[in-house]
Each structure stands twice: as C-alpha cells, then as structure tokens.
Motif scaffolding. Structure first.
Motif, PDB file in Angstrom:
ATOM      1  N   TYR A 198       1.805 -11.235 -10.150  1.00  0.00           N
ATOM      2  CA  TYR A 198       0.710 -12.172  -9.902  1.00  0.00           C
ATOM      3  C   TYR A 198       1.207 -13.614  -9.901  1.00  0.00           C
ATOM      4  CZ  TYR A 198      -3.986 -14.210 -10.238  1.00  0.00           C
ATOM      5  OH  TYR A 198      -5.133 -14.924 -10.010  1.00  0.00           O
ATOM      6  N   ILE A 199       2.094 -13.932 -10.823  1.00  0.00           N
ATOM      7  CA  ILE A 199       2.676 -15.275 -10.881  1.00  0.00           C
ATOM      8  C   ILE A 199       3.376 -15.595  -9.561  1.00  0.00           C
ATOM      9  CG2 ILE A 199       4.604 -16.581 -11.871  1.00  0.00           C
ATOM     10  CD1 ILE A 199       2.253 -16.725 -13.657  1.00  0.00           C
ATOM     11  N   PHE A 203       1.633 -18.551  -7.194  1.00  0.00           N
ATOM     12  CA  PHE A 203       2.282 -19.836  -6.997  1.00  0.00           C
ATOM     13  C   PHE A 203       2.882 -19.974  -5.601  1.00  0.00           C
ATOM     14  CE2 PHE A 203       2.107 -20.121 -11.670  1.00  0.00           C
ATOM     15  CZ  PHE A 203       1.546 -21.380 -11.768  1.00  0.00           C
ATOM     16  N   ALA A 204       3.191 -18.859  -4.959  1.00  0.00           N
ATOM     17  CA  ALA A 204       3.614 -18.940  -3.561  1.00  0.00           C
ATOM     18  C   ALA A 204       2.454 -19.455  -2.710  1.00  0.00           C
ATOM     19  CB  ALA A 204       4.078 -17.578  -3.064  1.00  0.00           C
ATOM     20  N   GLN A 208       1.978 -23.137  -0.551  1.00  0.00           N
ATOM     21  CA  GLN A 208       1.631 -23.201   0.865  1.00  0.00           C
ATOM     22  C   GLN A 208       0.402 -24.074   1.106  1.00  0.00           C
ATOM     23  OE1 GLN A 208       1.364 -19.528   2.973  1.00  0.00           O
ATOM     24  NE2 GLN A 208       3.388 -18.839   2.366  1.00  0.00           N
ATOM     25  N   GLN A 209      -0.579 -24.013   0.204  1.00  0.00           N
ATOM     26  CA  GLN A 209      -1.792 -24.783   0.437  1.00  0.00           C
ATOM     27  C   GLN A 209      -1.669 -26.231   0.004  1.00  0.00           C
ATOM     28  OE1 GLN A 209      -4.624 -25.870  -1.926  1.00  0.00           O
ATOM     29  NE2 GLN A 209      -2.962 -25.994  -3.389  1.00  0.00           N
ATOM     30  N   GLY A 210      -0.668 -26.536  -0.827  1.00  0.00           N
ATOM     31  CA  GLY A 210      -0.501 -27.899  -1.298  1.00  0.00           C
ATOM     32  C   GLY A 210       0.385 -28.719  -0.364  1.00  0.00           C
ATOM     33  N   PRO A 215       8.565 -26.501  -6.180  1.00  0.00           N
ATOM     34  CA  PRO A 215       7.901 -25.343  -6.764  1.00  0.00           C
ATOM     35  C   PRO A 215       7.831 -25.505  -8.266  1.00  0.00           C
ATOM     36  CG  PRO A 215      10.160 -24.798  -6.224  1.00  0.00           C
ATOM     37  CD  PRO A 215       9.910 -26.176  -5.666  1.00  0.00           C
ATOM     38  N   PRO A 216       6.940 -24.724  -8.958  1.00  0.00           N
ATOM     39  CA  PRO A 216       6.858 -24.839 -10.394  1.00  0.00           C
ATOM     40  C   PRO A 216       8.178 -24.499 -11.048  1.00  0.00           C
ATOM     41  CG  PRO A 216       5.713 -22.871  -9.605  1.00  0.00           C
ATOM     42  CD  PRO A 216       6.083 -23.677  -8.404  1.00  0.00           C
TER      43      PRO A 216
END
Length: 217
Positions: A198-199, A203-204, A208-210, A215-216
């Motif tokens: 899920y992580i 975060f993928a 993409q939306q940001g 990346p974190p």
C-alpha cells in the motif's frame, strides 16, 4: 494528654479527582470487555472499582454519559499510541508503522469494543454533528493531513491536495481492515505485507498527482 485530632478530610484535590475519574473509566472498560454492553450497569462498575455507585453518579448522569467519556478516552489513547510511531528514517516508513499499528488496534479486543461503543452511541444515544464515527474519522483525517503538510514543508514530498490525500489514505486503510475481517480476521504478517504494498502504491500515486519533486525519503 489527649491525642491530637485526626485531620478533617476536605474535598479531594484535583489530582485525586482525576485519579478517581480514571479509575471509573478503567473499571468500566474492564467490565465491558468481560461481560459486554448489554449487561453493563453502574452496579457492576462500582463493585469492580470498589467504590460506591453514588460516586459514579456524581460524575456521570447515566450510561450514555459514561460511554461517551469512554469513547473520547479510548480515541485519545488510540490516537496517542499511533502518533508515537514516527520513524526517523523516512516518511513512508512512518506511515507503514502507523498502518500496521492501526490494523492491530482495530482487530484487538479493545478495538472491537470501541467499534461496538461507537455504533451504540450512534444508533441508541443520538449523535452529535453527524455521529461519533464521523467525529473519529474527521479527527483521523486531520492528523494524517497534518503529517502530509509537515512533510511537505520540510521538502520531503509534494502533494497538491493534502486533505484529499489524507482521506484516500484512510479510506484504503479502513477498506483493508473490513476486507481482512471478512476473510479471516487478524494476521500481523499479512498486515505488514499489505502495508508494504500500500505504501508503494499510495506514494507512487502521490508523486504522479503532485508537482515534480523528490519522492518521500
């Protein structure tokens, strides 16, 4: 020579009052875990806590008020337990730890009892501002959003909409809890495996939306 008179007992101190309040809540929770909600009475709590029933009534007008206090107390404890899990390694690891711990709590006897109490308050006792469950969810979304906003301020991640990101995170977590419950319940190893996937997936999608960013970490 006459013995000195024993000091007169006045009103309890603030610390003593808080201790007694906590004692009532702890005893109530233990009674509920042991015998369930249907047979819950102040008599049972008083016997379990070794106090008078009048002492309980002096602080809670009735069953609803006591159960409301238990829900607020339980939510605070659960929130504090989750909040204490903050990884110094990465944002993603912090969310992984919190996801697993949340699932552990939800599947525990304490978590199951909390779910029953919230349902009872929403259906039997009337609901403030849309219901106790809605209140719990709102609080959770606010805490998750705050984590995202803090991480964004530190330059750890870029998120266009922290509010919706928090809602999506919670919805996925609760969805897994319900599915896992229907498929056989609690298995920590499976929760950890799911949290890892899920992580990665979550975060993928965030990246993409940001806006373009790191990346974190």
């Amino acid at each position: 020579m006459a013995s000195p008179a024993a000091p007169r007992r006045g009103r309890p101190s603030v610390a003593e009052a808080e201790q007694l309040y906590g004692k009532i809540l702890d005893a109530s929770w233990e009674v509920l875990l042991d015998s369930g909600l249907d047979t819950f009475t102040f008599d049972r709590v008083a016997r379990h806590a070794h106090i008078g029933k009048a002492t309980i009534y002096s602080r809670f007008a009735g069953k609803r008020e006591l159960l409301e206090a238990l829900v607020h107390h339980g939510v605070s404890k659960r929130r504090d337990a989750i909040a204490a899990l903050e990884s110094q390694v990465s944002l993603a690891e912090t969310f992984r730890l919190r996801a697993v711990e949340t699932l552990e709590l939800l599947h525990s006897p304490d978590g199951q009892l909390m779910e029953r109490l919230i349902d009872w308050l929403d259906t039997e006792a009337g609901s403030p501002q849309g219901g106790y469950r809605a209140m719990v969810y709102r609080n959770a979304v606010e805490k998750i959003r705050s984590l995202f906003e803090t991480a964004q301020q530190r330059g750890e991640i870029v998120i266009d909409d922290c509010e919706n990101a928090a809602r999506f995170w919670l919805e996925g977590l609760l969805g897994h809890y319900k599915m896992a419950s229907s498929e056989g319940g609690h298995d920590r190893a499976k929760h950890m495996h799911w949290a890892d996937r899920y992580i990665s997936f979550f975060f993928a999608g965030v990246r993409q939306q940001g806006s373009p960013g790191a990346p974190p970490r």
